[in-house]
Scaffold this motif. Structure first.
Motif, PDB file in Angstrom:
ATOM      1  N   GLU A  47       0.757  -1.171  -0.094  1.00 29.53           N
ATOM      2  CA  GLU A  47      -0.161  -0.079  -0.092  1.00 29.53           C
ATOM      3  C   GLU A  47       0.678   1.343  -0.074  1.00 29.53           C
ATOM      4  N   ILE A  48       1.973   1.229   0.751  1.00 28.43           N
ATOM      5  CA  ILE A  48       2.972   2.540   0.757  1.00 28.43           C
ATOM      6  C   ILE A  48       3.430   2.616  -0.727  1.00 28.43           C
ATOM      7  N   ASP A  49       3.842   1.449  -1.243  1.00 25.68           N
ATOM      8  CA  ASP A  49       4.242   1.376  -2.527  1.00 25.68           C
ATOM      9  C   ASP A  49       3.450   2.175  -3.823  1.00 25.68           C
ATOM     10  N   ASN A  50       2.079   1.873  -3.489  1.00 26.11           N
ATOM     11  CA  ASN A  50       1.103   2.124  -4.484  1.00 26.11           C
ATOM     12  C   ASN A  50       0.815   3.631  -3.997  1.00 26.11           C
ATOM     13  N   GLN A  51       0.948   4.167  -2.986  1.00 26.43           N
ATOM     14  CA  GLN A  51       0.716   5.620  -2.671  1.00 26.43           C
ATOM     15  C   GLN A  51       2.089   6.248  -3.307  1.00 26.43           C
ATOM     16  N   LEU A  52       3.298   5.711  -2.958  1.00 27.70           N
ATOM     17  CA  LEU A  52       4.288   6.456  -3.727  1.00 27.70           C
ATOM     18  C   LEU A  52       4.410   6.331  -5.136  1.00 27.70           C
ATOM     19  N   GLN A  53       3.711   5.403  -5.859  1.00 29.94           N
ATOM     20  CA  GLN A  53       3.665   5.360  -7.177  1.00 29.94           C
ATOM     21  C   GLN A  53       2.570   6.472  -7.609  1.00 29.94           C
ATOM     22  N   ARG A  54       1.577   6.490  -6.885  1.00 33.01           N
ATOM     23  CA  ARG A  54       0.375   7.576  -7.110  1.00 33.01           C
ATOM     24  C   ARG A  54       1.023   8.739  -7.145  1.00 33.01           C
ATOM     25  N   ARG A  55       1.900   9.256  -6.243  1.00 31.59           N
ATOM     26  CA  ARG A  55       2.594  10.409  -5.972  1.00 31.59           C
ATOM     27  C   ARG A  55       3.399  10.690  -7.046  1.00 31.59           C
ATOM     28  N   SER A  56       4.230   9.958  -7.488  1.00 33.58           N
ATOM     29  CA  SER A  56       5.327   9.818  -8.649  1.00 33.58           C
ATOM     30  C   SER A  56       4.634  10.356  -9.812  1.00 33.58           C
ATOM     31  N   ASN A  61       2.954  15.974 -13.838  1.00 31.33           N
ATOM     32  CA  ASN A  61       2.090  17.198 -13.924  1.00 31.33           C
ATOM     33  C   ASN A  61       2.300  18.633 -13.178  1.00 31.33           C
ATOM     34  N   LEU A  62       2.537  18.400 -11.895  1.00 33.56           N
ATOM     35  CA  LEU A  62       2.710  19.543 -11.111  1.00 33.56           C
ATOM     36  C   LEU A  62       3.903  20.241 -11.739  1.00 33.56           C
ATOM     37  N   VAL A  63       4.749  19.581 -12.016  1.00 36.10           N
ATOM     38  CA  VAL A  63       6.250  20.405 -12.374  1.00 36.10           C
ATOM     39  C   VAL A  63       5.977  20.964 -13.601  1.00 36.10           C
ATOM     40  N   SER A  64       5.195  20.459 -14.782  1.00 36.33           N
ATOM     41  CA  SER A  64       4.863  20.961 -15.972  1.00 36.33           C
ATOM     42  C   SER A  64       4.049  22.270 -15.810  1.00 36.33           C
ATOM     43  N   LEU A 129      -4.190  19.552  -8.841  1.00 39.11           N
ATOM     44  CA  LEU A 129      -2.863  18.889  -8.751  1.00 39.11           C
ATOM     45  C   LEU A 129      -2.312  18.937  -7.174  1.00 39.11           C
ATOM     46  N   GLN A 130      -2.374  20.157  -6.641  1.00 38.10           N
ATOM     47  CA  GLN A 130      -1.861  20.172  -5.195  1.00 38.10           C
ATOM     48  C   GLN A 130      -2.925  19.500  -4.382  1.00 38.10           C
ATOM     49  N   ASP A 131      -4.290  19.522  -4.677  1.00 36.73           N
ATOM     50  CA  ASP A 131      -5.153  18.832  -3.918  1.00 36.73           C
ATOM     51  C   ASP A 131      -5.021  17.184  -3.838  1.00 36.73           C
ATOM     52  N   GLU A 132      -4.695  16.941  -5.080  1.00 39.41           N
ATOM     53  CA  GLU A 132      -4.423  15.483  -5.308  1.00 39.41           C
ATOM     54  C   GLU A 132      -3.239  14.975  -4.451  1.00 39.41           C
ATOM     55  N   LEU A 133      -2.420  16.003  -4.696  1.00 39.13           N
ATOM     56  CA  LEU A 133      -1.089  15.537  -3.862  1.00 39.13           C
ATOM     57  C   LEU A 133      -1.249  15.542  -2.372  1.00 39.13           C
ATOM     58  N   ALA A 134      -2.053  16.514  -1.852  1.00 42.90           N
ATOM     59  CA  ALA A 134      -2.202  16.447  -0.533  1.00 42.90           C
ATOM     60  C   ALA A 134      -2.926  15.175   0.024  1.00 42.90           C
ATOM     61  N   GLY A 135      -3.904  14.922  -0.777  1.00 34.44           N
ATOM     62  CA  GLY A 135      -4.711  13.538  -0.559  1.00 34.44           C
ATOM     63  C   GLY A 135      -3.826  12.423  -0.502  1.00 34.44           C
ATOM     64  N   THR A 136      -3.081  12.443  -1.666  1.00 34.55           N
ATOM     65  CA  THR A 136      -2.072  11.206  -1.572  1.00 34.55           C
ATOM     66  C   THR A 136      -1.226  11.315  -0.543  1.00 34.55           C
ATOM     67  N   GLU A 137      -0.676  12.318   0.044  1.00 39.17           N
ATOM     68  CA  GLU A 137       0.154  12.640   1.250  1.00 39.17           C
ATOM     69  C   GLU A 137      -0.584  12.027   2.534  1.00 39.17           C
ATOM     70  N   ASN A 138      -2.028  12.248   2.456  1.00 41.24           N
ATOM     71  CA  ASN A 138      -2.531  11.910   3.690  1.00 41.24           C
ATOM     72  C   ASN A 138      -2.906  10.387   3.866  1.00 41.24           C
ATOM     73  N   ARG A 139      -3.148   9.677   2.386  1.00 37.92           N
ATOM     74  CA  ARG A 139      -3.399   8.267   2.348  1.00 37.92           C
ATOM     75  C   ARG A 139      -1.817   7.915   2.442  1.00 37.92           C
ATOM     76  N   LEU A 140      -0.818   8.297   2.215  1.00 38.18           N
ATOM     77  CA  LEU A 140       0.608   7.923   2.424  1.00 38.18           C
ATOM     78  C   LEU A 140       1.017   7.674   3.875  1.00 38.18           C
ATOM     79  N   ALA A 141       0.441   8.842   4.586  1.00 44.72           N
ATOM     80  CA  ALA A 141       0.778   9.014   6.064  1.00 44.72           C
ATOM     81  C   ALA A 141       0.088   7.767   6.633  1.00 44.72           C
TER      82      ALA A 141
END
Length: 194
Positions: A47-56, A61-64, A129-141
């Motif tokens: 599950e951690i690996d899954n969330q790390l992949q989602r964040r990656s 897109n965020l960088v672009s 994208l920021q909201d998605e990243l924040a959600g992913t960070e929460n799931r990762l935590a």
């Protein structure tokens, strides 16, 4: 042989049989429990690996989006690319944790850059994208906590007696926690004065 000595022999054999059965049951039960705990760790790690992949997957897109507004911030973009590659190539828990920490630092610097561009902060794509990243960070935590809880339970079981006997004989080894760096725990400082 008298009936009394025959009964004593049968009692001794029955007692030995009960003890062997009890020991075997305890051994099998403890071994199975250790296997279940180890599988729980592997599932939590997945599950951690899954969330790390989602964040990656979100990061390019965020960088672009940021590049469109702040193309001269090349060092930040390079750091993110390097951190992302390091995280993708990590094999062990310790390597993943190190890559995670490096990525956290790079993302923090990217978000600090974004603070300097009000029109970027107003961009709908950037906000999404920021909201998605924040959600992913929460799931990762949450996933990290579950993983570390599983590791704690497993490590405790293999270190205390009598589970330590079985763990040693079966080759079960202490598992690493997924820990974040102290620097990643602190919020980046934004200075609009310079």
């Amino acid at each position: 042989m008298s009936g009394r000595s025959r009964a004593s022999i049968i009692m001794v054999i029955a007692l030995i049989g009960v003890l062997v059965f009890a020991f075997g049951s305890w051994y099998i039960g403890t071994r199975n429990n250790l296997v279940q705990l180890e599988e729980g760790i592997d599932a939590a790690w997945a599950e951690i690996d899954n969330q790390l992949q989602r964040r990656s997957d979100l990061i390019p897109n965020l960088v672009s989006t940021v590049k469109g507004y702040a193309s001269h911030e090349e060092e930040v973009f390079t750091n993110i690319a390097n951190a992302r590659a390091k995280l993708a190539g990590a094999g062990s828990v310790a390597e993943k944790a190190e890559g995670y920490n490096e990525m956290q630092g790079a993302l923090s610097r990217l978000l600090v850059v974004a603070e300097n561009y009000p029109e970027l902060k107003a961009d709908g794509n950037f906000t999404r994208l920021q909201d998605e990243l924040a959600g992913t960070e929460n799931r990762l935590a949450v996933a990290r906590k579950r993983y570390n809880d599983q590791v704690k339970q497993f490590n405790t079981k293999i270190r205390i007696f009598p589970g330590s006997i079985i763990a040693g004989s079966m080759g079960f080894e202490k598992r690493d926690y997924f820990e974040i760096d102290e620097a990643a725990r602190t919020a980046p400082k934004v200075d609009f004065g310079s």
